[in-house]
Design a protein around this motif. Sequence first.
Motif, PDB file in Angstrom:
ATOM      1  N   GLU A 181       0.588  -1.281   0.162  1.00 13.69           N
ATOM      2  CA  GLU A 181       0.313  -0.135  -0.014  1.00 13.69           C
ATOM      3  C   GLU A 181       0.643   1.579   0.314  1.00 13.69           C
ATOM      4  N   LYS A 241      -6.332   4.107   2.647  1.00 12.78           N
ATOM      5  CA  LYS A 241      -5.250   3.584   3.500  1.00 12.78           C
ATOM      6  C   LYS A 241      -5.821   2.645   4.711  1.00 12.78           C
ATOM      7  N   ALA A 261      -8.365  -0.057   2.304  1.00 15.31           N
ATOM      8  CA  ALA A 261      -7.180  -1.565   2.043  1.00 15.31           C
ATOM      9  C   ALA A 261      -6.419  -2.319   2.989  1.00 15.31           C
ATOM     10  N   ARG A 262      -6.413  -1.725   4.356  1.00 19.58           N
ATOM     11  CA  ARG A 262      -6.690  -2.680   5.420  1.00 19.58           C
ATOM     12  C   ARG A 262      -6.906  -3.495   5.758  1.00 19.58           C
ATOM     13  N   VAL A 271       0.103  -7.014   4.775  1.00 23.67           N
ATOM     14  CA  VAL A 271       0.747  -5.578   3.985  1.00 23.67           C
ATOM     15  C   VAL A 271       1.978  -5.019   4.271  1.00 23.67           C
TER      16      VAL A 271
END
Length: 772
Positions: A230, A238, A241-242, A252
């Motif tokens: 990322e 951020k 996506a996590r 990640v």
Amino acid sequence: MKNHIADIQSRNESLNFIHSPVFFRISNSDDKNALENLLENGKVLFVYNKIEEQLRELIKCRNVGIRLNEVEYKSLTEKHLNGSSFDEYGVWVFYPWSGRLIHMLDEGEFIEVRTNRNQYKITLKERDILATKKIGIIGLSVGQSVALTLAMERGCGELVLADFDYLELSNLNRIRSGIQNLGINKVVLAAREIAEIDPFLKVTCYTEGIKEDNINSFFTLDRKLDLLVEECDGLDMKIIARLKARELGIPVLMDTSDRGMLDVERFDLNLNRPILHGLIENINLNDIREISDEDKVPIILQLLGLENISIRGKVSMIEVNQSINTWPQLASSVTLGGALVTDISRRILLNQFSDSGRYYIDFEELVKNTNDKESKEVLTRKVPFSPMTLDEMEMLANQYVSPKSKSIFLDNHTISSLVNAACAAPSTGNDQPWKWLYKDSTLFLFHDEYRSSSFGDFQKIASFITLGSAYENLYIHAKSKFGIEPEYDFFPISSNQRLVAAINFKASEENCDQLLDIKKLDAAILKRHTNRNSSIKVNIEQSQLDKLKYYAESIDGAKLQWITDEKDFTKLGKIIGACDRMRIFNDEGHIDFAQREMRWTEEEAEESRDGIFIKTLGLNESQLAALKVIKNHDVIKGLRELGGGKAFEVLANRSLVNASAMCYITLPEYSLKSFFEGGRSMERFWLLATDLGFAIHPLISPLYLFPRVLHANAEGISDKDAEELIELRKEFKKIFDAKDDVAEVFITKIAVAEEPILKTLRLPIEEVLFFN
């Protein structure tokens, strides 16, 4: 020519989103015909045919340790071709975006030769395992370096790339590309670079970035990602996506391009692990989507850890949207990030690394200049005075000869009430530089220079304005509540200025004060405060301005001027901002700001009960974050060396944008007595403004710096600052009718604003008032 250029440009633009090469194996008749048609229609601009050299290298790789001569190479090559011609062997690869046709070994042999020099840092078995792995990358600035390094090392078999952004000229400081690619999507550029390194590496592109309607596809199309890198700019993405990676159990990685900081989050090993190490776990995602980029700054600082950002990084943060457009990234840092992420991703995918955490590969720490001292001197505040003691106060009080007319005796309770009102007065940096002793019917006011000594208190100007305002509160409270009138002897012992005044009391008489509403002023004493909150622009009635002027000028010799023109506000904002910058950029001024004046935590403010608690400044979260950044002296040094600091002017102008008026108070003589009386004038003005419901925000840095060039030959400041101050003084005198030989007491914004919830604290009265 113009039409010809336009036609060519139009044809080029039709290729803007093409990133996959075309393969021709001409041993297959259909492929052979297709390649012949391609050559005939003129789309092939360059042909590269080095298949013989590639075959030679393949044979060399398979005959390690054997020195082959030309005859042996030729024999082994013919055997390997097994009757095929060179042209028919391998694969022809066409790159539409460049018009290049390249003849190369086919996939298996190509990979064998291309990865030959990885051995045995990566074994053949490990290479084959990595070839089964799928890595997603969001953000193709740092992400481009990661993607290309992964491709060169062949750290995976498939890459999924996402970014909506296009290459700009300013991106070329860190993104490996050429100027011919300006305006091309960053994902497309990365995919093309990868295809030119290894056309057999599968690359899937999301040229619109990651959105709600494609995030599942990005993470799980055909099969789930094995790892996510990322590197996007958006704080909301951020987090999104996590959250998705954690839901799917995908590790990640993130590199920040500052001090080689690398984040590793092993959601594949712990589905309950807090995202971003728990640093922003409680932030509402919907709130983040709505807030401005400026307001995201403190969240990002919280995420990165302010104390861990490099000095140049902190300097740059202050200058974003001032002298630079965005957070800087260097090619060296981005390239390092590509290496770090590639190394850790390989170890994760090969089960050679199982930790989560934050890691730093800081070149400035690892590779130090041998001439640098191991420990740098830390600048600390040095006070040339000791706290004033009771013994010293009594010694000075004993030297005082009381007037013939005996002062009215007041009991301790009354004196405490008077001094409590006095101590509600404003002071520079809330330093409260007063001490009081009641002895033989006289109240003595002392200047405790231990508390006030600072860069800002030049020639004791600030202190005596403060002490005068404290006396004025005492005077008003005495007349209003107790019907008595104080009188003071100024510097009653001429040899020692630490005893400022000896105050005696008498029955109140009618005098010029009858036109002042003392009761209203008294009621405002404990309500008065500095209000730095965002203001609402309103037009002040002329009668109110006249009343404020009358109250300020009720002190003999005081003069109040005001301006209401926005053009003058802009000019004055520039002057105030420049003076704020000079004060903070001065070593002593910065020490005062960071160590003497500001209270950085609520606990610190409660314990000291002086100074200014950072949360009382009326700043937004982004501005508060910036304030914490400039607490670091090395950041200020860096800003000073780079000629930065425009943000101070921006902040000053922002403070003035909704001002109703700017007021300026002077007295006719440059002396401590005038500054003392000026403090009284200021306090009458401020208390009336409080009663009228106005917000008062002093902006007085020019008045603490101008005297250095007007009265002290630029003492304590650099020649450069002195020159600038002289020019600023000229501009100041165009705004106000300012004389150089007067006592300039007060500049303040007057406006309407919501009353602050938090206010500065005061020392306990038992620490400043003593009885004998």
